[in-house]
Scaffold this motif. Structure first.
Motif, PDB file in Angstrom:
ATOM      1  N   LYS A 205      31.576  31.752  36.217  1.00 23.94           N
ATOM      2  CA  LYS A 205      30.507  30.748  36.186  1.00 23.94           C
ATOM      3  C   LYS A 205      29.321  31.166  37.054  1.00 23.94           C
ATOM      4  O   LYS A 205      28.171  30.862  36.744  1.00 23.94           O
ATOM      5  N   ALA A 206      29.612  31.857  38.163  1.00 18.41           N
ATOM      6  CA  ALA A 206      28.542  32.286  39.069  1.00 18.41           C
ATOM      7  C   ALA A 206      27.809  33.511  38.547  1.00 18.41           C
ATOM      8  O   ALA A 206      26.777  33.896  39.104  1.00 18.41           O
ATOM      9  N   GLY A 207      28.352  34.135  37.501  1.00 20.33           N
ATOM     10  CA  GLY A 207      27.723  35.334  36.954  1.00 20.33           C
ATOM     11  C   GLY A 207      27.885  36.551  37.849  1.00 20.33           C
ATOM     12  O   GLY A 207      27.038  37.451  37.848  1.00 20.33           O
ATOM     13  N   ALA A 208      28.975  36.589  38.598  1.00 16.25           N
ATOM     14  CA  ALA A 208      29.194  37.682  39.548  1.00 16.25           C
ATOM     15  C   ALA A 208      29.648  38.958  38.845  1.00 16.25           C
ATOM     16  O   ALA A 208      30.314  38.923  37.812  1.00 16.25           O
ATOM     17  N   ASP A 209      29.280  40.095  39.433  1.00 10.27           N
ATOM     18  CA  ASP A 209      29.820  41.404  39.035  1.00 10.27           C
ATOM     19  C   ASP A 209      31.149  41.507  39.758  1.00 10.27           C
ATOM     20  O   ASP A 209      31.203  41.839  40.943  1.00 10.27           O
ATOM     21  N   TYR A 210      32.234  41.239  39.043  1.00 12.28           N
ATOM     22  CA  TYR A 210      33.519  40.923  39.674  1.00 12.28           C
ATOM     23  C   TYR A 210      34.667  41.650  38.997  1.00 12.28           C
ATOM     24  O   TYR A 210      34.739  41.720  37.775  1.00 12.28           O
ATOM     25  N   GLN A 211      35.552  42.221  39.843  1.00 12.24           N
ATOM     26  CA  GLN A 211      36.769  42.861  39.344  1.00 12.24           C
ATOM     27  C   GLN A 211      37.974  42.301  40.099  1.00 12.24           C
ATOM     28  O   GLN A 211      37.931  42.161  41.320  1.00 12.24           O
ATOM     29  N   PHE A 212      39.034  42.023  39.359  1.00 11.09           N
ATOM     30  CA  PHE A 212      40.281  41.550  39.969  1.00 11.09           C
ATOM     31  C   PHE A 212      41.384  42.517  39.569  1.00 11.09           C
ATOM     32  O   PHE A 212      41.637  42.733  38.381  1.00 11.09           O
ATOM     33  N   VAL A 213      42.037  43.123  40.568  1.00 13.37           N
ATOM     34  CA  VAL A 213      43.103  44.093  40.307  1.00 13.37           C
ATOM     35  C   VAL A 213      44.427  43.501  40.766  1.00 13.37           C
ATOM     36  O   VAL A 213      44.589  43.124  41.935  1.00 13.37           O
ATOM     37  N   ASN A 214      45.376  43.385  39.830  1.00 13.09           N
ATOM     38  CA  ASN A 214      46.707  42.859  40.119  1.00 13.09           C
ATOM     39  C   ASN A 214      47.651  44.040  40.305  1.00 13.09           C
ATOM     40  O   ASN A 214      47.922  44.786  39.358  1.00 13.09           O
ATOM     41  N   LEU A 215      48.133  44.242  41.526  1.00 12.56           N
ATOM     42  CA  LEU A 215      48.944  45.416  41.847  1.00 12.56           C
ATOM     43  C   LEU A 215      50.426  45.103  41.649  1.00 12.56           C
ATOM     44  O   LEU A 215      50.979  44.241  42.334  1.00 12.56           O
ATOM     45  N   PRO A 216      51.085  45.784  40.730  1.00  8.46           N
ATOM     46  CA  PRO A 216      52.463  45.436  40.358  1.00  8.46           C
ATOM     47  C   PRO A 216      53.439  45.507  41.528  1.00  8.46           C
ATOM     48  O   PRO A 216      53.472  46.482  42.280  1.00  8.46           O
ATOM     49  N   GLY A 217      54.219  44.438  41.689  1.00  4.17           N
ATOM     50  CA  GLY A 217      55.304  44.415  42.667  1.00  4.17           C
ATOM     51  C   GLY A 217      54.879  44.296  44.113  1.00  4.17           C
ATOM     52  O   GLY A 217      55.730  44.292  45.007  1.00  4.17           O
TER      53      GLY A 217
END
Length: 268
Positions: A205-217
């Motif tokens: 919604k904020a229009g951010a340049d955004y990355q989310f990394v989910n690290l397994p385990g």
């Protein structure tokens, strides 16, 4: 031939003597609190280079935060581990850490002012390119750097490692100027799925340049080799080497893209 050999020996000697330099620097927050910063840079590099603020875990400004400043210096950055609690306070006891953290976060303006005081100290160092500034944070520090991005503090990029994601002041369209990278452990029991979902919605919604990394385990504290020692305190934390190395590599690429630089030295 003798002169050439002498020149080569001189270059080798200078290279051998070049090293990461560190310095503890006292500074003062806007509220008058006395703070302690830990500054690190590589003296083999001439001139200013991008600057990165390091924000500590809820334990306070301890050896781990300082080590990360040195790691960044080895990568060619000007790095400052800042003090969000005052007087360089740190602890090994969860109850004390919780109290320190709650005090630091109870006033959002005061927390911002403490961060900005550290950022200003980093900018004042001659090794820092003040046009290229970023921040990284761990646990409590991850929340701090995300909040600074939400509030539009002038940074080009922020990276949160196993950071708290919830906030009382959500970003609004256009408020986030920094690129954002979140490195999160898939088995982090301290962060709810609702918090993750809310962050994703907020950033979009904020229009951010955004990355989310989910690290397994990976669990909370995955980047800190000392995390396992706190399991005796009943904390669901653990170091995971793969997640540590993956997240650090992600951070390096992120800042190379953000600053338009190419770092050649890895630190772990």
């Amino acid at each position: 031939m003798r002169h050439c050999l002498f020149g080569l020996l001189m270059v080798a000697s200078l290279t051998a003597n070049a090293a990461v330099q560190t310095q503890e620097i006292p500074y003062t927050a806007a509220d008058g609190t006395q703070m302690k910063g830990y500054f690190a840079y590589d003296d083999a590099i001439d001139g200013p280079r991008p600057g990165i603020v390091v924000v500590h875990e809820w334990w306070g400004l301890n050896d781990y935060a300082k080590r990360r400043a040195r790691d960044l210096a080895e990568l060619g950055y000007s790095a400052l581990a800042i003090d969000m609690y005052g007087e360089g306070k740190n602890t090994e006891h969860p109850k004390d850490a919780m109290a320190f953290m709650q005090t630091a976060l109870k006033d959002a303006d005061a927390a911002r002012n403490r961060f900005v005081a550290g950022l200003d100290l980093l900018k004042a160092q001659p090794q820092t390119d003040t046009a290229k500034l970023g921040a990284i944070g761990y646990c409590f520090g991850g929340k701090v750097v995300l909040d600074m991005a939400r509030q539009g503090v002038p940074l080009e990029g922020v990276v949160s490692f196993h950071g708290a994601l919830a906030t009382q002041t959500r970003a609004v369209p256009g408020s986030i100027k920094a690129r954002v990278l979140v490195e999160h452990g898939s088995e982090d029991s301290m962060i709810s799925t609702d918090d993750i979902a809310a962050l994703n919605v907020e950033m979009v919604k904020a229009g951010a340049d955004y990355q989310f990394v989910n690290l397994p385990g990976a669990k909370h504290g995955f980047s800190n080799p000392a995390a396992d020692t706190h399991q005796k305190d009943g904390l669901d934390v653990a170091y995971q080497k793969a997640a540590d190395e993956r997240s650090w590599a992600d951070m390096q690429r992120f800042f190379e893209q953000t600053f338009g630089t190419a770092q050649t030295t890895a630190a772990q």
